[in-house]
Write a protein that holds these residues in place. Structure first.
Motif, PDB file in Angstrom:
ATOM      1  N   VAL A 148     -14.338  29.117 -22.492  1.00 42.38           N
ATOM      2  CA  VAL A 148     -15.636  29.616 -22.028  1.00 42.38           C
ATOM      3  C   VAL A 148     -16.751  28.783 -22.663  1.00 42.38           C
ATOM      4  CG1 VAL A 148     -17.212  31.589 -21.996  1.00 42.38           C
ATOM      5  CG2 VAL A 148     -14.752  31.957 -21.689  1.00 42.38           C
ATOM      6  N   PRO A 149     -17.644  28.226 -21.844  1.00 41.79           N
ATOM      7  CA  PRO A 149     -18.755  27.440 -22.399  1.00 41.79           C
ATOM      8  C   PRO A 149     -19.574  28.243 -23.406  1.00 41.79           C
ATOM      9  CG  PRO A 149     -18.642  27.164 -20.024  1.00 41.79           C
ATOM     10  CD  PRO A 149     -17.682  28.271 -20.380  1.00 41.79           C
ATOM     11  N   GLY A 150     -19.857  27.631 -24.532  1.00 39.19           N
ATOM     12  CA  GLY A 150     -20.669  28.271 -25.559  1.00 39.19           C
ATOM     13  C   GLY A 150     -19.877  28.893 -26.688  1.00 39.19           C
ATOM     14  N   THR A 151     -18.545  29.032 -26.512  1.00 42.60           N
ATOM     15  CA  THR A 151     -17.754  29.589 -27.607  1.00 42.60           C
ATOM     16  C   THR A 151     -17.477  28.509 -28.647  1.00 42.60           C
ATOM     17  OG1 THR A 151     -15.659  29.152 -26.473  1.00 42.60           O
ATOM     18  CG2 THR A 151     -16.614  31.334 -26.180  1.00 42.60           C
ATOM     19  N   GLN A 152     -17.574  28.906 -29.913  1.00 39.44           N
ATOM     20  CA  GLN A 152     -17.280  27.986 -31.008  1.00 39.44           C
ATOM     21  C   GLN A 152     -16.083  28.445 -31.812  1.00 39.44           C
ATOM     22  OE1 GLN A 152     -21.098  28.008 -32.936  1.00 39.44           O
ATOM     23  NE2 GLN A 152     -21.805  26.242 -31.772  1.00 39.44           N
ATOM     24  N   GLY A 153     -15.792  29.738 -31.772  1.00 36.42           N
ATOM     25  CA  GLY A 153     -14.657  30.279 -32.505  1.00 36.42           C
ATOM     26  C   GLY A 153     -14.166  31.553 -31.877  1.00 36.42           C
ATOM     27  N   VAL A 154     -12.838  31.760 -31.946  1.00 37.59           N
ATOM     28  CA  VAL A 154     -12.223  32.970 -31.404  1.00 37.59           C
ATOM     29  C   VAL A 154     -11.197  33.456 -32.429  1.00 37.59           C
ATOM     30  CG1 VAL A 154     -10.911  33.981 -29.495  1.00 37.59           C
ATOM     31  CG2 VAL A 154     -12.447  32.051 -29.062  1.00 37.59           C
ATOM     32  N   ASP A 155     -11.303  34.721 -32.815  1.00 40.02           N
ATOM     33  CA  ASP A 155     -10.375  35.298 -33.773  1.00 40.02           C
ATOM     34  C   ASP A 155      -9.820  36.590 -33.191  1.00 40.02           C
ATOM     35  OD1 ASP A 155      -9.157  35.370 -36.465  1.00 40.02           O
ATOM     36  OD2 ASP A 155     -10.351  37.201 -36.666  1.00 40.02           O
ATOM     37  N   VAL A 156      -8.514  36.802 -33.342  1.00 38.34           N
ATOM     38  CA  VAL A 156      -7.870  37.997 -32.816  1.00 38.34           C
ATOM     39  C   VAL A 156      -7.294  38.807 -33.969  1.00 38.34           C
ATOM     40  CG1 VAL A 156      -6.001  38.873 -31.369  1.00 38.34           C
ATOM     41  CG2 VAL A 156      -7.308  36.875 -30.633  1.00 38.34           C
ATOM     42  N   ASP A 157      -7.626  40.098 -34.008  1.00 38.65           N
ATOM     43  CA  ASP A 157      -7.038  41.032 -34.962  1.00 38.65           C
ATOM     44  C   ASP A 157      -6.110  41.944 -34.165  1.00 38.65           C
ATOM     45  OD1 ASP A 157      -6.441  43.231 -36.624  1.00 38.65           O
ATOM     46  OD2 ASP A 157      -8.330  42.998 -37.716  1.00 38.65           O
ATOM     47  N   LEU A 158      -4.807  41.648 -34.222  1.00 36.50           N
ATOM     48  CA  LEU A 158      -3.848  42.412 -33.428  1.00 36.50           C
ATOM     49  C   LEU A 158      -3.779  43.871 -33.866  1.00 36.50           C
ATOM     50  CD1 LEU A 158      -0.907  39.854 -33.133  1.00 36.50           C
ATOM     51  CD2 LEU A 158      -2.478  40.569 -31.323  1.00 36.50           C
ATOM     52  N   ASP A 159      -3.873  44.125 -35.173  1.00 37.85           N
ATOM     53  CA  ASP A 159      -3.780  45.499 -35.670  1.00 37.85           C
ATOM     54  C   ASP A 159      -4.894  46.377 -35.123  1.00 37.85           C
ATOM     55  OD1 ASP A 159      -1.498  44.931 -37.177  1.00 37.85           O
ATOM     56  OD2 ASP A 159      -2.672  44.386 -38.943  1.00 37.85           O
ATOM     57  N   LYS A 160      -6.083  45.834 -35.012  1.00 37.53           N
ATOM     58  CA  LYS A 160      -7.233  46.600 -34.522  1.00 37.53           C
ATOM     59  C   LYS A 160      -7.453  46.432 -33.026  1.00 37.53           C
ATOM     60  CE  LYS A 160      -9.668  46.476 -38.912  1.00 37.53           C
ATOM     61  NZ  LYS A 160     -10.864  46.039 -39.631  1.00 37.53           N
ATOM     62  N   GLY A 161      -6.794  45.440 -32.408  1.00 36.76           N
ATOM     63  CA  GLY A 161      -7.013  45.190 -30.986  1.00 36.76           C
ATOM     64  C   GLY A 161      -8.400  44.668 -30.708  1.00 36.76           C
ATOM     65  N   VAL A 162      -8.891  43.790 -31.606  1.00 38.50           N
ATOM     66  CA  VAL A 162     -10.253  43.282 -31.479  1.00 38.50           C
ATOM     67  C   VAL A 162     -10.249  41.759 -31.407  1.00 38.50           C
ATOM     68  CG1 VAL A 162     -12.487  43.083 -32.655  1.00 38.50           C
ATOM     69  CG2 VAL A 162     -11.257  45.251 -32.693  1.00 38.50           C
ATOM     70  N   VAL A 163     -11.029  41.246 -30.469  1.00 39.23           N
ATOM     71  CA  VAL A 163     -11.257  39.809 -30.351  1.00 39.23           C
ATOM     72  C   VAL A 163     -12.698  39.553 -30.776  1.00 39.23           C
ATOM     73  CG1 VAL A 163     -11.371  37.841 -28.763  1.00 39.23           C
ATOM     74  CG2 VAL A 163      -9.592  39.577 -28.479  1.00 39.23           C
ATOM     75  N   THR A 164     -12.873  38.650 -31.749  1.00 39.36           N
ATOM     76  CA  THR A 164     -14.204  38.288 -32.229  1.00 39.36           C
ATOM     77  C   THR A 164     -14.524  36.888 -31.746  1.00 39.36           C
ATOM     78  OG1 THR A 164     -13.910  39.657 -34.194  1.00 39.36           O
ATOM     79  CG2 THR A 164     -15.651  37.995 -34.275  1.00 39.36           C
ATOM     80  N   VAL A 165     -15.653  36.753 -31.065  1.00 36.15           N
ATOM     81  CA  VAL A 165     -16.066  35.467 -30.503  1.00 36.15           C
ATOM     82  C   VAL A 165     -17.379  35.054 -31.146  1.00 36.15           C
ATOM     83  CG1 VAL A 165     -16.632  34.214 -28.378  1.00 36.15           C
ATOM     84  CG2 VAL A 165     -14.965  36.085 -28.313  1.00 36.15           C
ATOM     85  N   THR A 166     -17.431  33.802 -31.599  1.00 46.51           N
ATOM     86  CA  THR A 166     -18.678  33.260 -32.151  1.00 46.51           C
ATOM     87  C   THR A 166     -19.108  32.068 -31.314  1.00 46.51           C
ATOM     88  OG1 THR A 166     -17.457  31.857 -33.694  1.00 46.51           O
ATOM     89  CG2 THR A 166     -18.205  33.985 -34.516  1.00 46.51           C
ATOM     90  N   GLY A 167     -20.406  31.835 -31.267  1.00 50.17           N
ATOM     91  CA  GLY A 167     -20.958  30.708 -30.523  1.00 50.17           C
ATOM     92  C   GLY A 167     -22.346  31.034 -30.029  1.00 50.17           C
TER      93      GLY A 167
END
Length: 66
Positions: free
Chosen positions: A26-45
């Motif tokens: 995705v244009p503009g994303t600089q980092g993607v982190d996945v926390d499987l235990d919490k079911g959360v995707v964190t996107v920075t950019g």
């Protein structure tokens, strides 16, 4: 900008890798982190939209939940 997305259905490293691979395109994303235990995707950019991130997560086979 950092945003978190709750995603259902992610249970393993393969899930995590699939989401990271799709969301990273995705244009503009600089980092993607996945926390499987919490079911959360964190996107920075800068400049990405919630719609674009949700679409990428769906393309990986998962669903963003509220």
């Amino acid at each position: 900008m950092t945003k978190n997305y709750r995603v259902e259905g992610m249970t393993c490293e393969h899930c995590s890798n699939a989401v990271v691979e799709e969301v990273s395109t995705v244009p503009g994303t600089q980092g993607v982190d996945v926390d499987l235990d919490k079911g959360v995707v964190t996107v920075t950019g800068q400049g990405f939209t919630d719609e674009a991130i949700s679409t990428a997560i769906e393309e990986a086979g998962y669903k963003v939940v509220d």
